[in-house]
Design a protein around this motif. Structure first.
Motif, PDB file in Angstrom:
ATOM      1  N   MET A   1       0.777  -1.118  -0.014  1.00 27.53           N
ATOM      2  CA  MET A   1       0.125  -0.117   0.009  1.00 27.53           C
ATOM      3  C   MET A   1       0.841   1.187  -0.122  1.00 27.53           C
ATOM      4  N   VAL A   2       2.087   1.071   0.495  1.00 29.48           N
ATOM      5  CA  VAL A   2       2.922   2.225   0.689  1.00 29.48           C
ATOM      6  C   VAL A   2       3.350   2.776  -0.866  1.00 29.48           C
ATOM      7  N   PHE A   3       3.089   2.019  -1.796  1.00 30.21           N
ATOM      8  CA  PHE A   3       3.417   2.501  -3.411  1.00 30.21           C
ATOM      9  C   PHE A   3       2.229   3.298  -3.754  1.00 30.21           C
ATOM     10  N   VAL A   4       1.214   2.969  -3.487  1.00 29.69           N
ATOM     11  CA  VAL A   4      -0.027   4.081  -3.677  1.00 29.69           C
ATOM     12  C   VAL A   4       0.261   5.423  -3.058  1.00 29.69           C
ATOM     13  N   VAL A   5       0.713   5.444  -1.833  1.00 28.33           N
ATOM     14  CA  VAL A   5       0.718   6.642  -1.263  1.00 28.33           C
ATOM     15  C   VAL A   5       1.864   7.307  -1.629  1.00 28.33           C
ATOM     16  N   ILE A   6       2.871   6.596  -2.019  1.00 26.14           N
ATOM     17  CA  ILE A   6       4.083   7.461  -2.591  1.00 26.14           C
ATOM     18  C   ILE A   6       3.735   8.003  -4.051  1.00 26.14           C
ATOM     19  N   ALA A   7       2.962   7.221  -4.672  1.00 23.30           N
ATOM     20  CA  ALA A   7       2.620   8.057  -6.021  1.00 23.30           C
ATOM     21  C   ALA A   7       1.800   9.089  -6.080  1.00 23.30           C
ATOM     22  N   LEU A   8       0.963   8.820  -4.858  1.00 23.30           N
ATOM     23  CA  LEU A   8       0.113  10.303  -4.463  1.00 23.30           C
ATOM     24  C   LEU A   8       0.841  11.477  -4.077  1.00 23.30           C
ATOM     25  N   MET A   9       1.935  11.315  -3.174  1.00 22.37           N
ATOM     26  CA  MET A   9       2.687  12.286  -2.943  1.00 22.37           C
ATOM     27  C   MET A   9       3.460  12.967  -3.780  1.00 22.37           C
ATOM     28  N   PHE A  10       4.112  12.234  -4.901  1.00 17.59           N
ATOM     29  CA  PHE A  10       4.744  12.603  -6.072  1.00 17.59           C
ATOM     30  C   PHE A  10       3.727  13.587  -6.833  1.00 17.59           C
ATOM     31  N   GLY A  11       2.682  12.914  -7.255  1.00 18.53           N
ATOM     32  CA  GLY A  11       1.903  13.802  -7.819  1.00 18.53           C
ATOM     33  C   GLY A  11       1.188  14.969  -7.342  1.00 18.53           C
ATOM     34  N   ILE A  12       0.822  15.056  -5.929  1.00 19.34           N
ATOM     35  CA  ILE A  12       0.541  16.176  -5.235  1.00 19.34           C
ATOM     36  C   ILE A  12       1.385  17.176  -5.158  1.00 19.34           C
ATOM     37  N   PHE A  13       2.825  16.756  -4.496  1.00 14.22           N
ATOM     38  CA  PHE A  13       3.744  17.935  -4.408  1.00 14.22           C
ATOM     39  C   PHE A  13       4.161  18.459  -5.836  1.00 14.22           C
ATOM     40  N   ASP A  14       4.168  17.765  -6.867  1.00 13.86           N
ATOM     41  CA  ASP A  14       4.560  18.287  -8.240  1.00 13.86           C
ATOM     42  C   ASP A  14       3.598  19.638  -8.494  1.00 13.86           C
ATOM     43  N   ARG A  15       2.294  19.135  -8.207  1.00 13.81           N
ATOM     44  CA  ARG A  15       1.361  20.206  -8.468  1.00 13.81           C
ATOM     45  C   ARG A  15       1.446  21.483  -7.486  1.00 13.81           C
ATOM     46  N   CYS A  16       1.973  21.275  -6.485  1.00 23.01           N
ATOM     47  CA  CYS A  16       1.818  22.336  -5.313  1.00 23.01           C
ATOM     48  C   CYS A  16       3.216  22.996  -5.538  1.00 23.01           C
ATOM     49  N   TYR A  17       4.044  22.457  -5.836  1.00 20.85           N
ATOM     50  CA  TYR A  17       5.491  23.198  -5.781  1.00 20.85           C
ATOM     51  C   TYR A  17       6.172  22.923  -7.151  1.00 20.85           C
ATOM     52  N   ARG A  18       5.931  24.174  -8.215  1.00 25.20           N
ATOM     53  CA  ARG A  18       6.008  23.944  -9.561  1.00 25.20           C
ATOM     54  C   ARG A  18       7.708  24.352  -9.767  1.00 25.20           C
ATOM     55  N   HIS A  19       8.188  25.077  -9.307  1.00 26.35           N
ATOM     56  CA  HIS A  19       9.425  25.925  -9.803  1.00 26.35           C
ATOM     57  C   HIS A  19      10.820  25.144  -8.930  1.00 26.35           C
ATOM     58  N   LYS A  20      11.606  25.154  -9.735  1.00 20.90           N
ATOM     59  CA  LYS A  20      13.090  24.482  -9.440  1.00 20.90           C
ATOM     60  C   LYS A  20      13.770  25.510  -8.824  1.00 20.90           C
ATOM     61  N   ASN A  21      14.256  25.233  -7.503  1.00 19.47           N
ATOM     62  CA  ASN A  21      14.900  26.064  -6.728  1.00 19.47           C
ATOM     63  C   ASN A  21      16.270  25.504  -6.283  1.00 19.47           C
ATOM     64  N   PHE A  22      17.039  24.260  -6.578  1.00 19.12           N
ATOM     65  CA  PHE A  22      18.223  23.798  -6.291  1.00 19.12           C
ATOM     66  C   PHE A  22      18.415  22.566  -7.235  1.00 19.12           C
ATOM     67  N   PRO A  23      19.751  22.382  -7.572  1.00 22.38           N
ATOM     68  CA  PRO A  23      21.087  22.981  -6.778  1.00 22.38           C
ATOM     69  C   PRO A  23      21.382  24.575  -7.081  1.00 22.38           C
ATOM     70  N   ARG A  24      21.998  25.088  -6.050  1.00 23.40           N
ATOM     71  CA  ARG A  24      22.465  26.448  -6.180  1.00 23.40           C
ATOM     72  C   ARG A  24      24.098  26.391  -6.922  1.00 23.40           C
ATOM     73  N   LEU A  25      24.745  25.452  -6.565  1.00 22.95           N
ATOM     74  CA  LEU A  25      26.123  25.151  -6.835  1.00 22.95           C
ATOM     75  C   LEU A  25      26.352  25.322  -8.546  1.00 22.95           C
ATOM     76  N   VAL A  26      25.307  25.038  -9.219  1.00 19.94           N
ATOM     77  CA  VAL A  26      25.708  24.796 -10.818  1.00 19.94           C
ATOM     78  C   VAL A  26      24.836  25.613 -11.436  1.00 19.94           C
ATOM     79  N   GLU A  27      24.068  26.537 -10.761  1.00 17.81           N
ATOM     80  CA  GLU A  27      23.208  27.488 -11.396  1.00 17.81           C
ATOM     81  C   GLU A  27      23.389  29.010 -11.188  1.00 17.81           C
TER      82      GLU A  27
END
Length: 292
Positions: free
Chosen positions: A266-292
């Motif tokens: 069941m953990v794989f269902v939860v992990i898939a949901l976390m990836f999907g929801i987080f991707d929608r909530c936080y859209r912009h790349k802010n790391f790494p700072r060392l190479v950008e």
């Protein structure tokens, strides 16, 4: 010869990683020799909070010192490696805590919905409850800080400098899962896979937020909810001082068996949901700072 050791940005990432790992392991060896001679620690069980606090506090000190030395060598700030300093317990940390508790609660809820989990009552009461609640909160905070700084701070930022962020994240997440798989008893592929994917998820949180504050809060709360709050097993043991008397019943693919809910499929269902929801909530790349 210079090209072997240096590129346009200075000392190559691989050599910096070798130095960091050497410092960290050297500090660990020194501590393993010095600490027992000074404090004479007694033998404790695997999931005992005082022992967990001692071990992870020492690991945190070692990784902070190693990261500080590398930051001085490279003329960087801790934030360049994603390490939160001023805002370690800011809003991102508490959002991570909420995600950690919610995701574990959803996981256990799914197991319960299929008949694999049942609460029988409280395992501890009164002052004992508050004593162990406090100890396990401190212990899991230290786990969150120590493991995130070991696996997702300097190592990830520097490896990303050499091979790219996602290649570094995947490689370190596989290593994170492998360490759990090979160093803990009763391990199965489900725990290897879930641990690695959870490691990859917190890499995503660092990528999008620019700080490990979310990851630290998530990691601490996820483990606290698993071990203390919902009182699951880990490596065949229940945490000393866990909150609830529980019954885990049914096939191990559902309950996780001796490995607890992290090894439930069941953990794989939860992990898939976390990836999907987080991707929608936080859209912009802010790391790494060392190479950008």
């Amino acid at each position: 010869m210079r090209n072997i050791f240096f590129n346009s940005r200075g000392l190559r990432a691989g050599w910096r990683l070798v130095i960091f790992v050497g410092i960290f392991l050297g500090l660990g060896l020194a501590a393993s020799w010095i600490v027992p001679r000074i404090f004479h620690p007694k033998e404790r069980s695997f999931l005992e909070p005082v022992g967990t606090i001692s071990e992870d506090l020492l690991a945190l000190i070692e990784v902070v010192v190693a990261t500080w030395i590398m930051a001085r060598i490279e003329h960087r700030r801790f934030l360049d490696y994603g390490v939160p300093v001023r805002n370690a317990f800011g809003s991102l940390f508490w959002v991570g805590v909420a995600w950690g508790i919610a995701s574990t609660s959803l996981l256990v809820g799914l197991i319960a919905a299929f008949g694999g989990y049942r609460i029988l009552g409280l395992a501890i009461h009164g002052g004992t409850l508050w004593y162990f609640a406090g100890l396990w909160i401190v212990a899991n905070l230290l786990i969150g800080f120590a493991e995130e700084l070991q696996f997702r701070a300097y190592l990830l930022a520097t490896l990303a400098d050499g091979i790219g962020f996602w290649a570094a994240a995947i490689l370190l997440s596989i290593g994170f899962g492998a360490l759990h798989y090979f160093l803990k008893p009763h391990e199965r592929w489900e725990d290897f896979a879930s641990t690695g994917l959870l490691g990859l998820f917190v890499c995503l949180t660092l990528r999008r937020t620019g700080s490990l504050a979310f990851a630290i809060g998530f990691h601490a709360a996820f483990d606290l909810a698993n071990l203390f709050l919902w009182s699951g097993q880990n490596a065949g043991e229940y945490a000393v001082g866990h909150l609830l008397e529980t019954r885990w019943q049914g096939p191990q693919w559902l309950t996780g068996g001796l490995l607890g809910p992290e090894a439930s499929r069941m953990v794989f269902v939860v992990i898939a949901l976390m990836f999907g929801i987080f991707d929608r909530c936080y859209r912009h790349k802010n790391f790494p700072r060392l190479v950008e």
